[in-house]
Design an enzyme around this catalytic site. Structure first.
Site, PDB file in Angstrom:
ATOM      1  NE  ARG A  55       3.246  -1.963  -3.622  1.00 37.24           N
ATOM      2  CZ  ARG A  55       3.953  -1.035  -3.035  1.00 37.24           C
ATOM      3  NH1 ARG A  55       4.963  -1.368  -2.239  1.00 37.24           N
ATOM      4  NH2 ARG A  55       3.710   0.239  -3.231  1.00 37.24           N
ATOM      5  CD  GLN A  76       6.179   1.906  -5.030  1.00 35.62           C
ATOM      6  OE1 GLN A  76       5.103   2.356  -4.615  1.00 35.62           O
ATOM      7  NE2 GLN A  76       7.233   1.805  -4.257  1.00 35.62           N
ATOM      8  CG  ASP A 132       1.303   6.982   6.116  1.00 29.62           C
ATOM      9  OD1 ASP A 132       0.115   6.684   5.882  1.00 29.62           O
ATOM     10  OD2 ASP A 132       2.264   6.298   5.735  1.00 29.62           O
ATOM     11  NE  ARG A 134       0.135   4.829   3.558  1.00 27.50           N
ATOM     12  CZ  ARG A 134       1.237   4.528   2.891  1.00 27.50           C
ATOM     13  NH1 ARG A 134       1.160   3.841   1.763  1.00 27.50           N
ATOM     14  NH2 ARG A 134       2.424   4.903   3.347  1.00 27.50           N
TER      15      ARG A 134
END
Length: 212
Positions: A55, A76, A132, A134
């Site tokens: 993950r 999550q 976003d 990231r």
């Protein structure tokens, strides 16, 4: 970019024991990997070794630590940790990219705009910030540290699958992660699905759930 391994130790959690590894990026930011069943820098030669369950999780102080239900981040993270322990082989790559990379202060500014009725994407854009911000450059070195070049990836985000695939890490299977849905975050999840390309079932209720 150069990412430096700093140190590691054992971390007992309510889900089970992990090895915690700390890495530093060129800007001095620290990122963390939790792993179990993975030998450091020595890939297993056993054909019986399962494909690691991985993950990639970006930091969310409000969801991970404070239990916010404006998002699904806390559920999550915990569901993925539990699934990896049950699988017996895998890792959480915990990246210090609060608020999809815009930082904590801007994230709370965006929350204030969401309180006025704007969705999570428009709130960022109204602040002059990217939807976003990231990046995932650190994922390759972190996985290489535990000898991983093929994963089953727990994600709803196709960008994460694409990044790993484009950087020499085989994604054998994408494992959907649909947990922690509440009345408070259903619109947020719908925006991620409809405007940001995340792979949710239309009604959030027929996708594969890790916690079913």
């Amino acid at each position: 970019m150069s990412y430096q391994f700093i140190t590691s130790a054992t971390l007992p959690t309510r889900h089970g024991d992990f090895d915690i590894h700390v890495f530093e990026d060129p800007d001095g930011q620290e990122h963390v990997m939790l792993s179990t069943g993975l030998p450091v820098e020595e890939p297993s030669q056993s054909t019986d070794q399962p494909i690691p369950l991985v993950r990639i999780h970006s930091e969310c102080l409000t969801g991970d630590a404070f239990g916010s239900i404006k998002c699904d981040c806390g559920p999550q993270l915990n569901t993925a940790m539990q699934a990896i322990q049950e699988h017996g082989c895998g890792a959480i790559l915990y990246l210090r990219q609060e608020g999809r990379g815009i930082g904590l202060t801007n994230k709370i500014r965006a929350y204030a705009l969401q309180d006025q009725g704007h969705d999570t994407l428009d709130a960022n854009l109204m602040l002059g910030l990217p939807a976003d911000a990231r990046i995932y450059d650190m994922c390759g070195p972190m996985l290489a540290h535990v000898g991983v070049d093929a994963v089953n990836l727990i994600t709803n985000n196709p960008d994460k699958v694409a990044y790993l695939s484009e950087n020499g890490i085989k994604v054998i299977e994408r494992i959907p992660l649909v947990v922690g849905i509440t009345d408070d975050n259903a619109d947020y999840l719908a925006t991620k699905r409809d405007r940001m390309g995340h792979l949710f079932d239309k009604d959030f209720n027929t996708a594969v759930h890790l916690n079913k």
